[in-house]
Design a protein around this motif. Structure first.
Motif, short mmCIF file in Angstrom:
data_model
loop_
_atom_site.label_atom_id
_atom_site.label_comp_id
_atom_site.label_asym_id
_atom_site.label_seq_id
_atom_site.Cartn_x
_atom_site.Cartn_y
_atom_site.Cartn_z
N UNK A 56 -3.80 21.61 -16.03
CA UNK A 56 -3.54 22.36 -17.27
C UNK A 56 -3.65 21.48 -18.51
N UNK A 57 -3.55 20.16 -18.34
CA UNK A 57 -3.44 19.28 -19.51
C UNK A 57 -4.23 18.00 -19.27
N UNK A 58 -5.53 17.98 -19.61
CA UNK A 58 -6.35 16.80 -19.32
C UNK A 58 -5.81 15.48 -19.86
N UNK A 59 -5.33 15.39 -21.12
CA UNK A 59 -4.86 14.08 -21.58
C UNK A 59 -3.71 13.51 -20.74
N UNK A 60 -2.79 14.36 -20.31
CA UNK A 60 -1.68 13.89 -19.47
C UNK A 60 -2.23 13.40 -18.13
N UNK A 61 -3.14 14.16 -17.55
CA UNK A 61 -3.72 13.78 -16.26
C UNK A 61 -4.56 12.51 -16.38
N UNK A 62 -5.30 12.38 -17.47
CA UNK A 62 -6.12 11.18 -17.67
C UNK A 62 -5.22 9.95 -17.75
N UNK A 63 -4.12 10.05 -18.48
CA UNK A 63 -3.19 8.92 -18.58
C UNK A 63 -2.66 8.55 -17.20
N UNK A 64 -2.33 9.55 -16.39
CA UNK A 64 -1.82 9.32 -15.05
C UNK A 64 -2.86 8.64 -14.17
N UNK A 65 -4.09 9.16 -14.19
CA UNK A 65 -5.15 8.62 -13.32
C UNK A 65 -5.61 7.25 -13.79
N UNK A 66 -5.75 7.06 -15.08
CA UNK A 66 -6.18 5.75 -15.59
C UNK A 66 -5.16 4.67 -15.23
N UNK A 67 -3.88 5.03 -15.27
CA UNK A 67 -2.84 4.06 -14.93
C UNK A 67 -2.82 3.75 -13.44
N UNK A 68 -3.30 4.69 -12.62
CA UNK A 68 -3.28 4.51 -11.17
C UNK A 68 -4.55 3.85 -10.63
N UNK A 69 -5.54 3.61 -11.51
CA UNK A 69 -6.81 3.02 -11.09
C UNK A 69 -7.09 1.77 -11.92
N UNK A 70 -8.18 1.08 -11.58
CA UNK A 70 -8.44 -0.20 -12.23
C UNK A 70 -9.72 -0.24 -13.06
N UNK A 71 -10.82 0.37 -12.57
CA UNK A 71 -12.09 0.18 -13.27
C UNK A 71 -12.84 1.47 -13.56
N UNK A 72 -12.60 2.52 -12.85
CA UNK A 72 -13.37 3.75 -12.99
C UNK A 72 -13.13 4.37 -14.37
#
Length: 350
Positions: A56-72
Motif C-alpha cells: 500500500x505504501x511504496x516509500x515505506x516498503x522501499x526503506x524496509x527492503x533497502x535496509x535489509x539488502x546491500x547492493x540491489x
C-alpha cells in the motif's frame, strides 16, 4: 541468444495463512534472495484496499527492503502519482536516496491503483478528482524532478519567489521512470528523455506498439542519451512443469476473480486453490492469461525469458514471481517465490 539481467516486481502478496506482518517478512526474505543472486533491481507496487496485497505504501516498503539488502537497486513500481502531492513524493524519495545513495528508483504511474471509492478516500481534501490528477500528470512529473534536483524549485507566490527543495544539500537524485499500460506514458517518457516501462505483466497487449512509440519518439536527455526500458512478466518456475502449473493456480484464480468482478480474498494455498478449481466459463480467460506468463521448468522458463528479451529488444526482464505456497509453508517466507528467482537465475547463467 544472450541472457537478460533479472529484476523483481513485488506486490507483497498476502496468503490465507499469513498476517500483514508475515507478508512483509516474506518480502524481506525474497529481497535478500534477489540481492544474493545479483539481480539488478527490486521494485514495490502501490495498491490499496485489496485483501491479497499488502503493498500500500511504496516509500515505506522501499526503506524496509533497502535496509535489509546491500547492493540491489530498490524502487517503486510505481508510485501512483494521482494519489499524492508531488512535493510529498519528492521529499520521500529524496530522503530514500540520501539514505541509500545510488540505489533508489522512482517509478511514477498515472493509474489510481485501487477502486473509485478508495481513490476518493486517498485524495479527499488534498488530491482533487482523478480526472484532474491525470490531466496534470505531466506537470506533476516535471515538478517532482525539479524539486528532487540539488537546486530545487522556485515557487512564485504573490510576486515573491520562494525556494522549494525536497531535502537540503542533496548530492544525488533517484532515477525517475515512467510506468504505463497505454501509449500515453510511452509518448510522455519519450518527449522528456526518461526511462519507461510498459506493464506487460498486467496488460500483455500492446507492449510492442508502446515500446516502438517510445523508441521512435525518444528525445535524448543529458541523464539518458538513449531510450531505456525493460519488460515485466509474471513468472513461476519449479523443477517440473506439473509443479509449476500447481504453484501458478492460486494467483491465476485471484486474477480471474479480479477481472470478472468476483469478491476478492487473501490468496489461497495451492491445495485450497485446487479444491476450488476454475469455473468452466472462466477457462478461456485463464488460458489467455497464462499464455502471457512464464510458467515452467528452469530450462523452459529460461528459454521463454530469452525469447521475450529478444522479441522486445531489451536487456532486462523484471519478474513478478507469482508462485503460491503449499499447506505447511512457513508463514514468514514464500519458498516457491524464492525458488522461482533461484532456479531461473541459475538456468540463465548456465
Amino acid at each position: 541468444m544472450t541472457s537478460p539481467a533479472l529484476s523483481v516486481l513485488d506486490l507483497v502478496p498476502v496468503r490465507s495463512d499469513q498476517t500483514s506482518g508475515d507478508a512483509l517478512a516474506a518480502t524481506r526474505s525474497l529481497a535478500r534472495v534477489a540481492d544474493e543472486l545479483g539481480l539488478r533491481r527490486y521494485w514495490l507496487a502501490e495498491h490499496h484496499n485489496m485483501p491479497a496485497v499488502a503493498a500500500t505504501n511504496p516509500p515505506v516498503l522501499i526503506a524496509m527492503v533497502a535496509a535489509a539488502t546491500e547492493r540491489i537497486r530498490v524502487g517503486s513500481g510505481g508510485v501512483m502519482l494521482p494519489n499524492h502531492a508531488p512535493l510529498v513524493v519528492a521529499e520521500q524519495f529524496a530522503l530514500l536516496e540520501a539514505a541509500h545513495p545510488g540505489r533508489i528508483d522512482l517509478g511514477l504511474g498515472r493509474a489510481p491503483g485501487t477502486d473509485q471509492v478508495t481513490a476518493w478516500a486517498l485524495r479527499h481534501g488534498g488530491g482533487g478528482v482523478e480526472a484532474d490528477a491525470a490531466e496534470h500528470f505531466p506537470t506533476y512529473v516535471d515538478n517532482i524532478r525539479t524539486m528532487l534536483s540539488p537546486g530545487g524549485a522556485g515557487l512564485d507566490v504573490g510576486g515573491r519567489l520562494h525556494a522549494l527543495n525536497a531535502t537540503p544539500h542533496a548530492v544525488s537524485t533517484p532515477t525517475v521512470w515512467l510506468l504505463g499500460s497505454s501509449d500515453f506514458s510511452a509518448r510522455l517518457a519519450a518527449s522528456k528523455g526518461l526511462p519507461y516501462v510498459f506493464a506487460h505483466h498486467f496488460s500483455g497487449n500492446g507492449t510492442a506498439e508502446a515500446l516502438a512509440l517510445y523508441r521512435e519518439g525518444y528525445v535524448a536527455s543529458e541523464a539518458h542519451p538513449e531510450p531505456r526500458t525493460f519488460l515485466t512478466v509474471n513468472a513461476v518456475v519449479a523443477q517440473t512443469q506439473d509443479e509449476a502449473d500447481r504453484l501458478a493456480l492460486p494467483n491465476l484464480l485471484a486474477m480471474v476473480a479480479l477481472r470478472t468482478g468476483q469478491p476478492l480474498a487473501p490468496q489461497p494455498l495451492v491445495e485450497d486453490a485446487e479444491a476450488r478449481g476454475l469455473a468452466e466459463q472462466h477457462q478461456a480467460l485463464a488460458h489467455a492469461m497464462l499464455g502471457r506468463w512464464v510458467v515452467g521448468t528452469p530450462d523452459s522458463a529460461a528459454k521463454q525469458v530469452r525469447e521475450l528479451a529478444s522479441t522486445f529488444d531489451i536487456d532486462e526482464v523484471m519478474l513478478h514471481p507469482v508462485a503460491g505456497a503449499h499447506v505447511g509453508a512457513p508463514a514468514d517466507r514464500s519458498p516457491a517465490r524464492e525458488a522461482t528467482l533461484r532456479l531461473l537465475s541459475e538456468a540463465l547463467s548456465a
